[in-house]
Design an enzyme around this catalytic site. Structure first.
Site, PDB file in Angstrom:
ATOM      1  N   GLY A   1       0.646  -1.018  -0.027  1.00 28.12           N
ATOM      2  CA  GLY A   1       0.081   0.195   0.206  1.00 28.12           C
ATOM      3  C   GLY A   1       0.818   1.251  -0.216  1.00 28.12           C
TER       4      GLY A   1
ATOM      5  CD  GLU B   1       2.323   3.612   5.156  1.00 34.86           C
ATOM      6  OE1 GLU B   1       3.508   3.539   5.980  1.00 34.86           O
ATOM      7  OE2 GLU B   1       1.393   2.932   4.988  1.00 34.86           O
TER       8      GLU B   1
END
Ligand code: PHE
Ligand code: ZN
Length: 882
Positions: free
Chosen positions: A268, A305
């Site tokens: 991802g 993230e």
């Protein structure tokens, strides 16, 4: 490709390296086929290292040009080099010494998407877990932290943008059309967080002022012309940064935060320090091209993230066995973020559905492993739902066990104590124990034992004694290489719902420790006595899904119906309905397999209708109430002797019956939720209304057998959510209709130039039920928009076929398995990580009915017979077969 050594890595073999790297200077002379990398390492022998101890650096597919020790070039006789390492033995240097290593690499030939590679003419890197060794020889492991300075030299026209971690310190021209940039990252980091990007890219800029008043430059780099499609990701980034300050007290620590979106990416996204690299699927969005699910994913992954900056980067992992230290915790944090930004109730239900769909089958099959594994053959194969999603559930349970306050104290202590460290799960647990004064010894088994714990619950109401007795017994099933299990500490939240639909309060609870409504199951068997309960309650078990367990308890349909209507816990309410629907499809599938005509309870059909119509519930929840368990969900709940064709037919019948029983109401509700041409907004409430309408479309299409409603929606849609939902109904339900052919053609013509949107077109066709799936997917692999080299294309077409097309993949004659196995082997030759992940689609093969089992085993064995498999694929296939 790296050759399979068969080596097994074990946690007990962990040793610190004899040498540390105090700082590293990297120079990249970028060239598509021959990039030169010069690494200058300031080395130091760690205390206790004997003089002469060998220095062993990791490498993978590198061409070594030269090695210098303290400025002097080493004769090849002074070192040993092979495809896996560079070894300098008899290192008789001072405590500190300098190494300069020059290597040559070929980014264009790198099809593994690990190390330095090219994605549509952009140079980019992926180093987690062991990709840095494909760039230079290094101590490529997470406990070797060092300070990086990176100089990038490249062609000015093809690579005007030069990025790496940290702060930009210098740029300049080099003549003959080349230029350079120098980046310095002051935060010591492990090699897996290194990143470099160079190419011609568009930029969306913004800025963020942190809580202490520092201004941070934000940039999202995308393909030229797509800058506007990064606006939602930018918004999500700024909300994430604010949220982490407010909820976890964590502030960003550099002056620059950049994100780059690339088209070829195995996962991802990646949390490289100050330079996140994303699969562009999780950055690019606008109403015409992205669905509500895409928007929600973008928000969650951008947050994930970003949150890694503290949980992962500032505190990293001692070794890869500790992967859940950063991943489980960061997933927990992104779940909390999404819950705060959207609907907490709906988010929780979605999390549990995903956990059951992905983690439960893993935990209950041949690939089961603990959240903190003790051995691996290929670390790439441990980026799993167990490490991520179950890892997050474990952190959530720590909060449930300790309570919010002690949890917050424990997090604070963990962050303060281990900032700058490469830490372990033991460190993490210890911080919570020290902060709370509570013993988490038994609880820690959640990290160490694989398998989904099971609770058997029996309820007895004693009216005379005014007491409810819950007999709760736990068991943990055996999993590969762990036959015997120890008893777990399971935090269970239980509600007793009275006849008015409100909770009954016990005057006392005995038989287990109960704190703030949480029952702590620690023994094999508890008899929990709720005192002062005069009438028989309905039992609402595992509210909020307080523990990731399976439960069996006799509950009659009336009780479940009552809970679905009244439980004050929204998760438990959905769960009660879901249990009724699952049982109904299971029963019907058994009838069909026995060649009998299934029937559904009228009460169930009207209950679904009632919940769908309830104005006091939010539309997104009502949409979930209308969503039947998937065919894979049903298969998982059946557990063995699975016949996907019977399940498909049964589920379809139920949808049809629900639609017929509520035809008028649903039609009215569907019309009432038309957006009436209002401008699109991706917010959760608007998305919920679209979800409700599209769930209605499904049942209405099933009930009427008429494609015209879906065709009308397809023609009128002003956003991708409604367009894709309509196309899916047409393709899945009306294979022969001209409306279907027309819609597929219209969609293709309109989006042929947009690969991410074409992925939806591929996925819808790959998941179209029926035996023809194999041929359809094989044909689509020849479509000009398809590419076996691009992971997003492969996952959309081949991956979707194997995971979301139960009747196609599991075709009775085994053709689905054979086609898929051959494709996986073909992919393995260029991208082992992608191939190995695809192959996990076989993981539940032992639950199939005997004929399909045989066919699946034959296909798996066929893969295993190939001599040249990657370590990644061989590891998955051999464990799956075992
Ligand atoms: N660490 C990434 C994340 O969870 C996932 C990832 C792993 C990406 C390995 C690439 C390679 O955010
Ligand atoms: Zn992560």
């Amino acid at each position: 490709m790296r050759k399979d050594t068969g080596q097994i890595f074990r946690i007990e073999d962990y040793r610190p390296t004899p040498y540390a790297i105090e700082k590293v200077d990297l120079v990249f002379q970028l060239d598509p086929q021959a990039t030169m990398v010069t690494a200058r390492l300031a080395m130091r022998a760690r205390a206790g290292t004997n003089p002469g101890t060998a220095l062993v650096l990791d490498g993978d597919e590198l061409t070594l040009i030269s090695v210098k020790l303290d400025g002097a070039e080493l004769e090849p006789s002074r070192y040993q080099v092979n495809s896996q390492r560079l070894e300098l033995s008899n290192l008789l240097t001072g405590e500190r010494f300098d190494l300069e290593i020059v290597t040559r690499i070929d980014p264009s030939a790198n099809s593994t998407l690990m190390g330095l590679y090219r994605s549509r003419d952009v140079y980019c890197t992926q180093c987690e877990a062991e990709g840095f060794r494909r760039i230079t020889y290094f101590l490529d492991r997470p406990d070797v932290l060092t300070v990086y300075t990176v100089r990038i030299e490249a062609d000015q026209t093809s690579a005007p943008v030069l990025l790496s971690n940290g702060n930009l310190v210098e740029t300049g021209e080099l003549g003959s059309g080349r230029h350079f940039a120098v980046w310095h990252d002051p935060h010591p980091k492990p090699s897996y967080l290194f990143a470099l990007v160079a190419g011609s890219l568009g930029l969306l800029r913004d800025s963020f002022v942190t809580v202490s008043g520092r201004s941070v430059d934000l940039g999202i780099y995308v393909e030229h012309g797509k800058e506007a499609r990064a606006a939602y990701a930018m918004d999500a980034l700024k909300r994430s940064m604010r949220w982490d300050e407010e909820v976890f007290g964590l502030e960003y620590d550099l002056d620059i935060f950049n994100i780059v979106a690339v088209s070829d990416f195995n996962m991802g996204a990646m949390e490289n320090k100050g330079l996140n690299i994303f699969n562009d699927k999780y950055i690019l969005a606008d109403p015409d091209t992205a669905t509500d699910a895409d928007y929600a994913n973008i928000e969650a992954i951008v947050a994930h993230e970003y949150f890694h900056n503290w949980t992962g980067n500032r505190i990293t992992c001692r070794d890869w066995f500790q992967l859940c230290l950063k991943e489980g915790l960061t997933v927990f944090r992104d779940h909390e973020f999404s819950a705060d930004e959207r609907s907490r109730a709906v988010k929780r239900i979605a999390e549990v559905r995903a956990l059951r769909a992905h983690q439960f089958p893993e935990d209950q099959g041949p690939l089961a492993h603990p959240v903190r594994p003790r051995r691996y053959r290929e670390i790439n194969n441990f980026y799993t739902a167990t490490v991520y999603e179950k890892g997050s559930e474990v952190v959530r349970m720590i909060r449930t066990v300790l309570g919010q306050d002690d949890f917050d104290k424990g997090m604070r202590l963990y962050l303060d104590r281990h900032d700058g460290d490469a830490a372990t799960i033991e460190d993490f647990i210890k911080a919570f124990e020290d902060a709370s004064g509570k013993d988490l010894g038994q609880f820690a088994l959640w990290y160490h034992q694989a398998g989904t714990p099971h609770l058997t619950v029996n309820a007895v109401h004693d009216a005379a004694a005014r007491e409810l007795r819950l007999e709760i017994e736990q068991s943990v099933p055996p999993t590969p290489s762990e036959a015997r299990k120890r008893l777990m500490h399971i935090p269970l939240i239980v509600g007793l719902v009275g006849a008015q639909g409100t909770d009954m309060e016990a005057s006392a609870i005995e038989g287990a420790e109960v704190v703030d409504g949480v029952i702590h199951i620690k023994k094999r068997k508890h008899v929990v006595r709720f005192k002062g309960i005069s009438e028989r309650p309905r039992i609402s078990l595992n509210r909020g899904f307080s523990a990731p367990v399976t439960i069996s308890m006799e509950r009659d349909d009336d009780d479940l119906t009552f809970l679905a209507r009244h439980d004050r816990d929204p998760f438990a309410r959905w769960e009660a309905l879901n249990a009724l629907l699952t049982d109904a499809v299971k029963d019907a599938a058994r009838q069909i397999r026995a060649q009998r005509q299934p029937a559904f309870e009228a009460d169930l059909l009207s209950l679904v209708g009632e919940l769908a119509m309830r104005e006091d519930l939010e539309p997104a929840f009502r949409a979930l109430a209308l969503t039947l368990p998937s065919e894979a969900d049903i298969a998982r709940e059946m557990g063995s002797n699975i016949d996907p064709d019977a399940i498909h037919a049964a589920r379809d019948m139920l949808s049809c019956q629900i639609g017929l029983a509520n035809l008028e109401a649903f039609t009215g509700l569907y019309e009432a939720h038309s957006d009436g041409g209002a401008p699109f907004s991706p917010d959760a409430a608007s998305a919920g209304r679209r979800a409700l309408r599209n769930a209605l479309l499904e049942h209405l299409s099933a009930a009427t057998g008429d494609p015209s409603l879906a065709a009308r929606q397809f023609a009128a849609a002003t956003n991708m959510t409604d367009l894709a939902a309509a196309l899916m109904q047409l393709a899945h339900r009306f294979p022969q209709a001209v409306e279907k052919l027309e819609a597929l053609g219209t969609f293709e013509a309109r989006f042929a130039g947009d690969p991410l949107v074409m992925d939806k077109w591929f996925a819808i066709q790959a998941s179209t039920p029926g035996a023809g799936g194999v041929e359809r997917v094989r044909d689509l692999m020849r479509h000009p928009g398809f590419a076996l080299t691009n992971p997003n294309r492969v996952r959309s077409l081949v991956g979707t076929f194997a995971t979301a097309n139960q009747t196609g993949f599991h075709r009775a004659d085994g053709a689905g398995y054979d086609f898929f196995a051959a494709t996986v082997v073909e992919i393995d030759a260029r991208n082992p990580q992608l191939a190995a992940r695809l192959a996990t689609a076989f993981r539940s093969w032992k639950a199939l009915e005997p004929d399909r089992q045989k066919a699946a085993r034959a296909a798996l064995s066929g893969i295993a017979r190939n001599a040249n498999l990657s370590t990644d694929l061989r590891d998955i296939v051999e464990r799956t077969l075992a």
